[in-house]
Design a protein around this motif. Structure first.
Motif, short mmCIF file in Angstrom:
data_model
loop_
_atom_site.label_atom_id
_atom_site.label_comp_id
_atom_site.label_asym_id
_atom_site.label_seq_id
_atom_site.Cartn_x
_atom_site.Cartn_y
_atom_site.Cartn_z
N SER A 1 0.85 -1.19 0.00
CA SER A 1 0.00 0.00 0.00
C SER A 1 0.89 1.24 0.00
O SER A 1 2.11 1.16 0.19
N GLY A 2 0.25 2.41 -0.22
CA GLY A 2 0.95 3.67 -0.05
C GLY A 2 1.81 4.13 -1.19
O GLY A 2 2.75 4.91 -0.99
N GLY A 3 1.54 3.68 -2.41
CA GLY A 3 2.35 4.11 -3.54
C GLY A 3 1.96 5.49 -4.05
O GLY A 3 1.13 6.20 -3.47
N ARG A 4 2.57 5.89 -5.16
CA ARG A 4 2.29 7.19 -5.75
C ARG A 4 0.95 7.17 -6.47
O ARG A 4 0.45 6.12 -6.88
N LEU A 5 0.41 8.35 -6.68
CA LEU A 5 -0.89 8.48 -7.34
C LEU A 5 -0.82 7.92 -8.76
O LEU A 5 0.06 8.28 -9.55
N GLY A 6 -1.76 7.04 -9.08
CA GLY A 6 -1.89 6.50 -10.42
C GLY A 6 -0.72 5.67 -10.90
O GLY A 6 -0.56 5.46 -12.11
N ASP A 7 0.10 5.16 -9.99
CA ASP A 7 1.37 4.53 -10.38
C ASP A 7 1.49 3.16 -9.71
O ASP A 7 1.41 3.06 -8.48
N ARG A 8 1.67 2.13 -10.53
CA ARG A 8 1.89 0.79 -9.98
C ARG A 8 3.26 0.22 -10.37
O ARG A 8 3.45 -0.99 -10.43
N LEU A 9 4.21 1.09 -10.61
CA LEU A 9 5.54 0.63 -10.96
C LEU A 9 6.22 -0.16 -9.84
O LEU A 9 7.21 -0.86 -10.08
N TYR A 10 5.70 -0.05 -8.63
CA TYR A 10 6.29 -0.83 -7.55
C TYR A 10 6.18 -2.33 -7.83
O TYR A 10 6.94 -3.13 -7.29
N LEU A 11 5.25 -2.75 -8.69
CA LEU A 11 5.12 -4.16 -9.03
C LEU A 11 6.21 -4.65 -9.97
O LEU A 11 6.26 -5.83 -10.32
#
Length: 924
Positions: free
Chosen positions: A373-383
């Motif tokens: 949880s807690g990523g940047r707005l509109g961004d799923r690059l953590y995956l």
């Protein structure tokens, strides 16, 4: 693997007073003494409770070799015609998982082909869609298509091999991962049928009834069970809204959130107050009932040592009134612990990995549960973050991923929420989804169960995962729980470091892992030759881990490894990495008594004379381990279970034989049958005898014959072209039918034949096909076993015509029709040279507690001389036995079919014996 479940269940409720424990206001303040009896642990889970030090668990993937995020298919291992080689292994091993994906348009291109070859035989060749979507030999849940696996193809079909395995692909797979293990014993594991049953069954239907409890309350934990015992599962009913406050504590470890321990039914996150019903192979949750009570369950075994407690605790200031719990118990497992490591961390903001699980103990990693949880707005690059799994103190990760969703068996950030037996995304929350998700934040609840592919390490493990493409993604909150079994019997007791000698060249490289890893200078030697190392082993060393640092600039590299002339394994590296070539690999070696004592030091040989690419060496580390001592075996009194002497027309004798239980509980016995006196050249019939259940433990108690001749009398008679027939062995096929393999006599002793018969009921047998194969030295006495999808026939044979030393050979097959060339599982010394390999008659192979055992009879030593050999590998047994038994042509059976835990028995027979006898073996 046989079905090792036991009947019945024992249940300990936390309120139960079984000895001196006291209940005060419904909350236990003293341990519960338990009396484990017959609670069931599935055989697939049982296997996780035994340590497998010979398994080196690895993966080959399309990760970016520079340590960045440019994942994707490159050169692969090789290009063979129109096929790209995705995977190539030598030695012994087992593929445990195949994962691949690409843009949908790429996956749907025509003329793509997946080709899987095991020990020289094709086991699948066809459309990847057919393979993964259940139109091939395997169905869900072993093989999952894109929709089921949320964006990727995933297979848990186990492919075991004895000498070589190869996976080819026509087309461009873009992204792929092959998870596998190699080394002694790596081929073992559950069959596809056993694994599919485990994955698909509704294990929650067998949970015992729950008992009501008042607590836990502030400072007063609810003790569910105390050791010595093994908790074989947990079933709780709690107020669903209070799950976020509940903790599980195992012994003296730090408590972990119950939401993670039970599979993430609800995370308790601020944005997620919901509850998700699901069922995986280990965890389950049901929707809350009308009163708001939610039900949770797990069947993960939890071993508890003497005085160790399993308890529930409540967060500070909280209290839960009214919990129902069921805690089935099984016998204690000395020396085994379940490690539960929970972490709650923010992404570090630099190019590295977040630590998820670290330990310096010998272990087998079985599960990771993660909430993001807690990523940047509109961004799923953590995956985009890759997992990096390092074992045994290595800097190089033997498992490097291609993305977080890939590790969890999805693709392209997943299609959506889903739940599969071994992996899933239970929860995908989109917060503020308006405006095409440009201002949205996301939450993911993820799990991956390493039940079919446990990660093994002998001297510790570091499991980390990047936050985002290179690890530097922020902000991000990641909560995780890693679960692993740790084993007390194996400990490091010494280490020897050896640097490559002779002409060397200087090279520079970072380790292929984190992007920011610094470059190192190292000197390496390359060539094709034999490296010899004088082993400085401690006197008590029972195992040796050989670690090699090398350059992967060129591939493939292959070497055979010998210890004092004994073949102990193969090191084969399939992938080249010219960008970051510095790498490491490992091989486990069991040390024998003669290699641990005396004045002469053993010599380790790494033979790379036949390596396709130059073998490279930077350094070697020899790490020595203690371990359990060799067993001291004794045999109980003999009981005659089949009387052949007093049959009408007798006396008769039974020689090499086979015994098997039928689905209806009855037992059949078949074997060589002839009227006395002994004439092996006139043995032309296989007797057929039957006995009622339950089995050998009752036969011992009866102390009288339990088998009697079946009305059919004979399972088989020799045909006109068969001079004699010997040594039937019966096994159960995949479709439930019974298969018998046996030797047929020929005029040429170097063309001994093996044939097969089949039966649906064990009584009526029909020949199937012609000669399976022929071999030298009066090859005979076959035994048929299964390792995953691999059939193996072991049989008596000499080493070669030129060197007729007695030995045991084996061949492998994917289908009981196509058989590999022969290889030797055991070869004895020159003193055993005979034209008929008489020192290794009647071989039998079985697996017990992480070891493979080979027994055979040596009639030149004595008619009743049966020797016992053991190895981590089913394909390589050392020439020195661990015990000698008094028996001829021994066959082995275990109580309940459970070779891991059940009482162990062996039958034996022979000319002049008057029938078949049964004895129990103690100490194994």
């Amino acid at each position: 693997m046989s079905d090792r479940r036991l009947n019945g269940a024992a249940t300990a409720g936390a309120h139960l007073d079984l000895s001196s424990s006291r209940a005060v206001h419904g909350i236990i303040d003293a341990p519960v003494a338990t009396a484990p009896s017959a609670a069931s642990i599935d055989p697939v889970l049982e296997d996780l409770l035994s340590f497998h030090p010979g398994w080196v668990t690895r993966s080959v993937t399309t990760h970016d070799p520079s340590g960045g995020n440019d994942d994707g298919y490159r050169a692969g291992v090789a290009l063979e015609g129109e096929h790209r080689v995705l995977f190539h292994a030598r030695g012994e091993g087992r593929i445990t998982r195949i994962w691949m994906t690409a843009p949908r348009a790429e996956l749907d291109k025509p003329d793509q082909e997946l080709w899987i070859e095991i020990d020289g035989h094709t086991v699948f060749r066809g459309s990847p869609h057919d393979f993964f979507e259940g139109r091939g030999p395997w169905r869900s849940p072993l093989a999952l298509g894109i929709d089921a696996s949320s964006g990727a193809f995933t297979s848990y079909v186990p492919f075991a091999w004895s000498s070589e395995a190869k996976v080819r692909f026509r087309g461009v797979p873009i992204y792929y991962q092959v998870t596998y293990r190699e080394g002694p014993g790596a081929a073992s594991g559950p069959t596809p049928e056993a694994l599919a049953r485990f994955m698909a069954e509704d294990w929650t239907a067998a949970l015992p009834a729950r008992s009501h409890h008042q607590g836990p309350g502030p400072g007063a934990p609810l003790v569910l069970a105390t050791g010595p015992a093994t908790v074989s599962g947990l079933d709780l009913l709690i107020p669903a809204g209070r799950l976020k406050d509940l903790r599980v504590r195992i012994g003296g470890q730090a408590p972990v959130p119950a939401s993670f321990f039970f599979g993430l039914a609800s995370t308790g996150a601020e944005a997620d107050g919901g509850w998700t019903p699901f069922r995986s192979a280990l965890h389950a949750a049901w929707a809350p009932d009308a009163s708001g009570a939610g039900r949770l369950a797990t069947r993960l075994p939890i071993p508890l040592a003497e005085g160790e407690a399993l308890s529930l605790e409540i967060a500070e200031g909280g209290e839960i009134k009214g919990i129902e719990a069921a805690v089935p118990l099984a016998p204690a497992r000395p020396g085994v612990r379940l490690l539960a490591r929970y972490s709650d961390q923010e992404a570090p903001g630099r190019e590295t990995t977040m630590p998820f699980f670290e330990s310096d103990e010998p272990l087998q990693f079985v599960a990771l549960l993660e909430h993001i949880s807690g990523g940047r707005l509109g961004d799923r690059l953590y995956l985009e973050g890759d997992e990096m799994i390092r074992t045994d103190g290595m800097s190089y990760p033997l498992q490097i991923g291609t993305g977080t969703e890939d590790y969890y068996n999805g693709g392209f950030y997943f299609i959506g929420a889903h739940s599969n037996p071994f992996s899933g995304q239970l929860r995908f929350l989109v917060l503020d989804p308006e405006d095409s998700w440009r201002n949205a934040r996301f939450e993911h609840s993820l799990y991956r169960l390493h039940v079919a592919d446990p990660i093994v390490s002998r001297s510790g493990m570091r499991f980390g995962m990047e936050a985002g493409p290179t690890g530097a993604y922020t902000p991000l909150r990641v909560r995780s729980l890693g679960l692993s079994y740790a084993f007390a019997d194996h400990r490091v007791i010494g280490e020897q470091k050896v640097r490559a000698r002779g002409p060397r060249r200087l090279a520079r490289s970072a380790v292929d892992a984190e992007r920011a890893a610094p470059r190192r200078r190292f000197r390496l030697r390359e060539g094709r030759g034999i490296t010899r190392i004088e082993v400085q082993r401690p006197p008590d060393a029972r195992g040796l881990l050989l670690l090699r640092a090398y350059s992967a600039e060129k591939a493939p590299q292959t070497a055979r490894v010998r210890l004092d002339g004994r073949e102990v394994g193969v090191i084969h590296e399939m992938l080249a990495n010219p960008v970051r070539p510095l790498a490491e690999d490992a091989l486990w070696i069991d040390m024998l008594p003669g290699e641990r004592g005396g004045d002469k030091r053993p010599v380790l040989e790494i033979d790379a004379t036949s390596s396709p690419a130059p073998w490279s060496e930077v350094s070697y580390t020899l790490r020595f381990f203690s371990g359990p001592p060799a067993p001291q075996l004794t045999q109980g009194p003999a009981v005659k279970i089949f009387d052949a002497h007093d049959l009408p027309g007798g006396p008769f004798y039974v020689n090499d034989h086979s015994i098997l239980q039928l689905p209806d509980g009855r037992w059949i016995l078949t074997g060589i049958f002839r009227r006395e006196p002994y004439r092996s050249d006139l043995e032309r019939e296989f007797v057929l005898a039957t006995a009622p259940g339950p089995g050998p433990e009752r036969w011992i108690e009866a102390a009288s014959p339990s088998f009697s001749m079946a009305p059919e009398r004979f399972a088989a008679r020799a045909l006109a072209d068969e001079r004699w027939i010997w040594a039937p062995h019966v096994a159960r096929d995949r479709d439930g039918s019974l298969v018998m393999v046996f030797h047929v006599g020929t005029h040429d002793p170097d063309r001994s034949g093996f044939r097969m018969a089949r039966s649906r009921d064990g009584i009526h047998w029909a020949r199937e096909g012609g000669t399976l194969f022929e071999d030298i030295c009066v090859a005979r006495d076959p035994i048929l076993v299964r390792l995953g999808d691999l059939w193996v026939i072991y049989y008596t044979r000499c080493a070669s015509r030129a060197s007729p030393r007695s030995g045991v050979a084996y061949r492998t097959s994917p289908d009981l029709a196509r058989w590999s060339p022969p290889a030797m599982a055991l070869t004895l010394g020159p003193e055993t040279a005979m034209p008929n390999s008489g020192h290794t008659e009647s071989p039998f192979v079985f697996e017990r507690k992480g070891w493979f055992y080979l027994t055979f009879t040596s009639y030149p030593v004595d008619y009743d001389a049966t020797f016992v050999h053991r190895s981590r590998s089913p394909f390589a047994f050392p020439p020195r036995p661990i015990a000698r038994l008094r028996a001829h042509a021994a066959e082995w059976v275990a109580e309940g079919g459970d070779f891991d835990k059940g009482r162990l028995f062996f039958t034996h027979a022979g000319a002049g014996k008057g029938g078949v006898f049964l004895q129990e073996l103690f100490g194994l």
